[in-house]
Design a protein around this motif. Sequence first.
Motif, short mmCIF file in Angstrom:
data_model
loop_
_atom_site.label_atom_id
_atom_site.label_comp_id
_atom_site.label_asym_id
_atom_site.label_seq_id
_atom_site.Cartn_x
_atom_site.Cartn_y
_atom_site.Cartn_z
N MET A 102 -6.35 17.45 0.19
CA MET A 102 -4.17 17.27 -0.61
C MET A 102 -4.19 15.52 -0.60
O MET A 102 -3.69 16.25 -2.03
CB MET A 102 -3.58 17.16 0.79
N MET A 103 -4.55 15.03 0.39
CA MET A 103 -4.38 13.43 -0.26
C MET A 103 -4.91 13.06 -0.71
O MET A 103 -4.64 12.33 -1.92
CB MET A 103 -4.59 12.83 1.32
N ASN A 104 -5.77 13.20 -1.03
CA ASN A 104 -6.82 13.08 -2.47
C ASN A 104 -6.47 13.15 -3.66
O ASN A 104 -6.48 13.09 -4.61
CB ASN A 104 -8.60 13.52 -1.65
N ARG A 105 -6.16 14.75 -3.57
CA ARG A 105 -5.85 15.28 -5.00
C ARG A 105 -4.21 14.86 -5.69
O ARG A 105 -4.33 14.08 -7.02
CB ARG A 105 -4.89 16.96 -4.56
N ILE A 106 -3.85 14.35 -4.32
CA ILE A 106 -2.36 13.85 -4.67
C ILE A 106 -2.80 12.02 -5.33
O ILE A 106 -2.13 11.98 -6.62
CB ILE A 106 -0.85 13.27 -3.05
N LEU A 107 -3.87 11.58 -4.94
CA LEU A 107 -3.88 10.76 -5.14
C LEU A 107 -4.52 10.05 -6.33
O LEU A 107 -4.50 9.68 -7.12
CB LEU A 107 -4.46 9.51 -4.16
N PHE A 108 -5.02 11.74 -6.58
CA PHE A 108 -6.02 11.60 -7.70
C PHE A 108 -4.88 11.62 -9.72
O PHE A 108 -4.96 10.68 -10.17
CB PHE A 108 -7.51 12.20 -8.01
N ALA A 109 -4.11 12.67 -8.46
CA ALA A 109 -2.81 12.78 -9.82
C ALA A 109 -2.23 11.48 -9.74
O ALA A 109 -2.51 10.80 -11.53
CB ALA A 109 -1.87 13.64 -9.26
N LEU A 110 -1.65 10.63 -8.83
CA LEU A 110 -1.02 9.33 -9.81
C LEU A 110 -2.17 7.76 -10.61
O LEU A 110 -1.66 7.71 -11.22
CB LEU A 110 -0.35 8.80 -8.12
N MET A 111 -3.69 8.41 -9.41
CA MET A 111 -3.81 7.83 -10.26
C MET A 111 -4.32 7.82 -12.35
O MET A 111 -4.94 6.57 -12.83
CB MET A 111 -5.71 7.23 -9.73
N LEU A 112 -4.79 9.14 -12.57
CA LEU A 112 -4.51 9.39 -14.07
C LEU A 112 -3.13 9.54 -14.66
O LEU A 112 -3.17 8.50 -15.68
CB LEU A 112 -4.84 10.94 -13.38
N ILE A 113 -2.11 9.64 -13.91
CA ILE A 113 -1.36 9.12 -14.95
C ILE A 113 -1.03 7.73 -15.22
O ILE A 113 -0.83 7.49 -15.97
CB ILE A 113 0.49 9.46 -13.79
N ALA A 114 -1.15 6.70 -13.67
CA ALA A 114 -0.80 5.59 -13.92
C ALA A 114 -1.62 4.61 -15.32
O ALA A 114 -1.24 3.90 -15.48
CB ALA A 114 -0.83 4.45 -12.27
N GLY A 115 -3.08 5.04 -14.65
CA GLY A 115 -3.97 4.63 -15.27
C GLY A 115 -4.44 5.09 -17.51
O GLY A 115 -4.06 4.59 -17.75
N LEU A 116 -3.63 6.42 -17.54
CA LEU A 116 -3.05 7.11 -18.90
C LEU A 116 -2.14 5.87 -19.54
O LEU A 116 -1.71 5.63 -20.28
CB LEU A 116 -3.08 8.51 -18.92
N THR A 117 -0.96 6.13 -18.51
CA THR A 117 0.46 5.23 -19.22
C THR A 117 0.11 3.68 -19.48
O THR A 117 1.34 3.08 -19.86
CB THR A 117 1.57 5.76 -18.45
N ALA A 118 -0.44 3.20 -18.39
CA ALA A 118 -0.71 1.79 -17.41
C ALA A 118 -0.64 0.68 -19.00
O ALA A 118 0.27 -0.28 -19.07
CB ALA A 118 -1.96 1.32 -17.06
N PRO A 119 -1.63 1.49 -20.43
CA PRO A 119 -1.20 0.42 -21.39
C PRO A 119 0.24 0.00 -21.96
O PRO A 119 0.02 -0.27 -22.82
CB PRO A 119 -1.66 0.47 -22.18
N PHE A 120 1.00 1.02 -21.74
CA PHE A 120 2.71 0.56 -22.23
C PHE A 120 3.12 0.37 -20.82
O PHE A 120 3.97 -0.40 -21.81
CB PHE A 120 3.07 2.30 -22.49
N TYR A 121 3.13 0.16 -20.20
CA TYR A 121 3.78 -1.43 -19.45
C TYR A 121 3.42 -2.20 -18.88
O TYR A 121 3.80 -3.03 -18.20
CB TYR A 121 4.84 -0.26 -18.38
#
Lengths: 298, 305
Positions: free
Chosen positions: B1-20
């Motif tokens: 469960m926690m791993n899934r949340i963290l993975f989703a967070l990592m994915l979102i952060a990783g995909l959007t990172a170059p914009f900020y």
Amino acid sequence: MSMTVVLSQALLGLNVGVFYAMLSLGLAVIFGLLNIINFAHGAMYMLGAFIALIGYSFIERWFGISMEIGFWPSLILAPLLVGALGILIERTMLQRLYKLDHIYGLLLTFGITLILQGLFANYFNVSGTPYPGQPESLSGVVNLGFMYFPTYRLFAIVFSLVVCFATWYFIEHTKLGSRLRAGVENPELTQAFGLNVPLMITLTFGFGCGLAGLAGVLAAPIYSVSPLMGADLIIVVFAVVVIGGMGSIMGAILSGLALGLVEGLTKVIYPPAASTVIFFLMVLVLLFRPAGLFGKEK
Amino acid sequence: MMNRILFALMLIAGLTAPFYAYPVFVMDLLCFALFACAFNLLLGYVGLLSFGHAAFFGGGAYIAGYAIKAWGFPPLVGILTGTGFALILGIGFGYLAIRRQGIYFAMVTLALAQIIYFMALQLPFTGGENGLQGVPRGMLFGFIDLNSSLAMYYFVFTIFLVGFGIIYRTIHSPFGEVLQAIRENEDRALSLGYDVNRFKLFAFVISATLAGLAGATKAVVFQFASLTSAHWQTSGEVILMTLVGGLGTVFGPVLGALTVGALSHELSSYGSWVQVILGTIFVICVMVFRRGIIGELERQFQKRR
């Protein structure tokens, strides 16, 4: 290539070898009782050299007191100070880690290495500061019959050898040493006999660090004193320790001497390999005698 | 469960990172994150402390850089060449190092890595203390220009995800279970009939290869392979990242790499004080914070339930 060149490189190699021997001896003594590898051993060596340097050239500049601590007092003072720091580290930090995996001791001392190295790198040039305090009585060269050799280096070799063998004698042939060995063999039982093992451990760690500090003072007039001098050395000493195995005190001394000699000779035969020859020898030892030359696996 | 949340967070952060955030900086962090994950596979899941992982990271960087620069390899092929080098090196080092246990293992890997460091310093093609400079980024698959920092970023992020995925699969496979059994009790695993040394070697090679992948990618990002990347201090840094984030946790090394990387970046104007601060964090982690950030979070999470 003449015989003289080979002999002089062999002596210079022996000069490096005594430092390897002193450091690997300290590591082995500490490992025997504490079961940890002191990564900060290199930093202790550096610290010893810096205490000598600061005592000689920086007291007046930094504190405005017109005083200089010469080479001979430093030879006693530095090991004591470094040993005291070792005792402090053992009492406040290492002691709490004995029940954990031994890698935590290595990691802690690695962190301490970074701190010490970083501190000195702030105030001193990383490429080195020369130590001007080499005593007058040891300057010049001596005629060894087949060649001239710097007096100071000869002194460093002889002095270190005496310290190494005195340590060996103390551990292997005195009553106090036999208690130490009992502590290595079986700490619980030794404690049950009424010996204060924790105190022994603390003092042993302090002693090992002190040896490294002493080596640092001896090295100061030869190599320039730099914040990185210990880090580069300690990795080679790790290889020395892997080659020799840490089971025996004499083994640690002899492998240190022999490998210094090998390194010195490599400088004559094929200079580019001089910095890596010990690592390659380690590979050979791992292939053919994995426990080390004098080793018994712990 | 926690791993899934963290993975989703990592994915979102990783995909959007170059914009900020500054893309090159994030790419650097991603390379180190992958490096730390690879290292964690070994220390966190097999209990083997390698003090020589900079050899694979730096070695991969040099070979990839050289293959691209001198032989004109396309970027992906160059990176794979560097990775392949780390794999072969991993087999050699692993074979030697697993002959000794515990603390000796750490010393052996450290000494072996020093051979690579001196080679990087002395071999004629490496550029000595300046490092191997002028590596072109080139065209990915022949049509994506990696000189665009956005294209480069998503290429690096993809490599990171692939490496992360391999590690995740390894940990959560029957093979990974055996590795953890070895970590918990080596003799027991041996007596159950597992060829412990073979498992250790396998894990070592996977870890070395992915560390090489991280280093090779970094060489393409920065367009040079630096001597620092092969230095023992880099081996120490990756240990610190893993420790800060959480040993033996899936996301710990990623978080640790971000924390330590961002910290070194923020403090870079303080010169050698960075080392003092990193050393102090090391000491604090070892003394009182051995679970790391994710480890502590997981414990809190489990308490709640």
